[in-house]
Design a protein around this motif. Structure first.
Motif, PDB file in Angstrom:
ATOM      1  N   LEU A  10      37.831  34.640  41.263  1.00 27.43           N
ATOM      2  CA  LEU A  10      38.912  34.784  40.280  1.00 27.43           C
ATOM      3  C   LEU A  10      39.717  36.044  40.539  1.00 27.43           C
ATOM      4  O   LEU A  10      40.951  36.039  40.435  1.00 27.43           O
ATOM      5  N   GLU A  11      39.024  37.123  40.887  1.00 27.05           N
ATOM      6  CA  GLU A  11      39.720  38.386  41.146  1.00 27.05           C
ATOM      7  C   GLU A  11      40.666  38.241  42.333  1.00 27.05           C
ATOM      8  O   GLU A  11      41.778  38.792  42.331  1.00 27.05           O
ATOM      9  N   ALA A  12      40.238  37.472  43.348  1.00 24.63           N
ATOM     10  CA  ALA A  12      41.074  37.277  44.539  1.00 24.63           C
ATOM     11  C   ALA A  12      42.011  36.081  44.401  1.00 24.63           C
ATOM     12  O   ALA A  12      42.779  35.795  45.322  1.00 24.63           O
ATOM     13  N   ASN A  13      41.945  35.383  43.254  1.00 20.20           N
ATOM     14  CA  ASN A  13      42.737  34.177  43.032  1.00 20.20           C
ATOM     15  C   ASN A  13      42.502  33.153  44.150  1.00 20.20           C
ATOM     16  O   ASN A  13      43.425  32.475  44.613  1.00 20.20           O
ATOM     17  N   ASP A  14      41.239  33.056  44.572  1.00 14.42           N
ATOM     18  CA  ASP A  14      40.857  32.159  45.667  1.00 14.42           C
ATOM     19  C   ASP A  14      40.302  30.861  45.071  1.00 14.42           C
ATOM     20  O   ASP A  14      39.086  30.683  44.953  1.00 14.42           O
ATOM     21  N   GLU A  15      41.189  29.959  44.723  1.00 12.05           N
ATOM     22  CA  GLU A  15      40.770  28.724  44.075  1.00 12.05           C
ATOM     23  C   GLU A  15      39.925  27.859  45.008  1.00 12.05           C
ATOM     24  O   GLU A  15      38.901  27.305  44.604  1.00 12.05           O
TER      25      GLU A  15
END
Length: 463
Positions: free
Chosen positions: A223-228
């Motif tokens: 979530l922190e890296a927005n890595d869905e």
């Protein structure tokens, strides 16, 4: 405010009793079907249960929402989210994102948190006697302590096709847009603990906080890296097999479980009566003892559902109450209390039909289940060696040539078994293979159990 967690160790399932002490009213969230614990809590605290709700359409146990409402007159609230395919089939007020239930000074606000299921709600609780800010989140099967609800059960148990990917994307969005927008101090009370099949790595602690999960959960870095995509890949990897009975739970919970009402005490039956019923195939015998005792001898055709442990889970492996061959159960129990404990566990998974109980095998036909030693297996003519452990256990070490089929799926996948010949069943301790073995014998299969289970075979074949 009063919050009480009612926890079922068998199904690793938590329900919650939340009461306003000023008004003397309470709401129950995610009740199980045997409702005595909630009635006892209400009486002990001088409260009336005025509302009952659930986070989603459950797959692992039969909901007690309708049962509790029928007993207490409480109003029913269920999710109205998820689209037309995920609407409940019984009466109750439909809740949507942002809707709230008021119980005295308490506000219970619904948050639509899809991912585990499309209609899933979490409940944000505010104690208005102290603050206008929420302090507690009942997260259902959304966020667990250290893990998340699995998004693949609709594929595994509800006939879905590749719904897991959309569910995983929804889970990512629910975390980003709902969970992580909450203050770090909000306490999180999940619907399951360690041992539940609704996730793959649930923690054993009863609660967490938003801040703790934000910092230390496996998913926080994605979530922190927005890595869905990275999140989706890890969430879907390694999920355990879903038990076959989950499909029945989903259907019944959506339509509305039958209301049992107050149950009559189970009566002890004379041995002659039991023998006659079994001879006429008017009942099914259930041996609730441990493996060692059962292997000394039991009623031919008996099911094995051990008391005092995973009774509901194992019962749902061995009994399909929707089968055309389903018959009332006669329990072997030490006394009436144990018989009632077993019944209470089994009704949680929709097994309702009981003829009574008996305290001894005296006067009944008996035979010892067939077994084989690890060394005898090498030259044994088996049509199949059946590993009823989980696929992860099988991958870590198994008998060469064995066929893996999770014990909770065997009776619903009989097409994978040979129609003729002997089947040798094994697991890690002998418990699961005994439950499956007796269920298959009851269904007409010739099953032999491996003495000492897989550890005995591994020891006998150690180089």
């Amino acid at each position: 405010m009063l919050i009480e967690r009612i926890y079922d160790e068998d199904l690793a399932q938590a329900s919650y009793f939340i009461g306003c002490q000023r008004l003397g009213e309470a709401i129950v969230v995610d009740p199980r079907r045997d409702i005595a614990p909630y009635l006892t809590l209400a009486a002990a605290n001088g409260m009336k249960i005025t509302a009952v709700t659930e986070t989603h359409i459950h797959a692992d146990y039969l909901s007690g929402t309708r049962e509790l409402a029928a007993n207490t007159g409480a109003a029913i609230y269920v999710s109205g989210e998820g689209g037309a395919d995920w609407q409940y089939g019984f009466d109750g007020e439909r809740l949507h994102d942002g809707d709230a239930i008021t119980i005295g000074n308490l506000t219970v606000k619904a948050l639509h948190t899809p991912g585990h299921t499309p209609e899933h709600l979490s409940y944000l609780v505010t104690d208005g006697a102290f603050t206008d800010q929420p302090g507690y989140l009942l997260s259902g099967d959304f966020v667990f302590a250290g893990d998340l609800g699995r998004p693949d059960l609709l594929d595994e148990a509800a006939g879905g096709l590749d719904t897991r990917f959309e569910g995983a994307r929804q889970m990512f969005a629910s975390l980003r847009d709902k969970f992580l927008t909450l203050p770090d101090y909000v306490q999180v009370f999940p619907g399951h603990g360690a041992g539940s099949a609704c996730g793959k790595a649930l923690g054993a602690i009863p609660s967490s906080t938003v801040g703790y999960e934000r910092l230390y959960s496996w998913w926080g870095r994605y979530l922190e890296a927005n890595d869905e995509q990275g999140f989706i890949n890890e969430l879907l990897d390694g999920q355990p097999e879903a038990h076959a009975y989950f499909a029945r739970m989903k259907h019944q919970n959506r339509q509305g479980p039958a209301i049992m009402g107050e149950l009559d005490p189970l009566q002890v039956l004379p041995a002659a009566d039991v023998a006659a019923r079994l001879e006429n195939r008017a009942a099914t015998f259930v041996d609730t003892r441990g493996v060692a005792d059962l292997h000394q001898g039991t009623v031919p055709g008996a099911l094995h559902i051990p008391a005092g442990g995973k009774t509901a889970s194992f019962g749902a492996w061995a009994v399909n109450p929707e089968s055309a061959d389903a018959r009332p159960l006669i329990l072997l129990a030490t006394d009436q209390q144990q018989a009632h404990d077993v019944r209470d566990s089994l009704v949680r998974v929709g097994i309702d039909d009981f003829a009574g109980f008996i305290t001894s095998l005296d006067g009944l036909p008996q035979a010892a289940p067939a077994t084989i030693s690890a060394t005898e297996l090498d030259s044994f003519d088996a049509a199949m060696v059946l590993d009823v452990r989980a696929r992860t256990e099988h991958a870590e070490g198994s008998i060469p040539g064995s066929h893996q089929l999770h014990g909770g799926r065997v009776l619903w996948n009989l097409d994978q078994l040979p129609a003729e010949g002997k089947i040798v069943a094994y697991c890690a301790s002998g418990m699961r293979s005994s439950i499956v073995g007796n269920a298959l014998r009851n269904a007409g299969y010739d099953v032999v159990e491996l003495e000492g289970a897989y550890p005995a075979w591994a020891a006998a074949h150690a180089s």
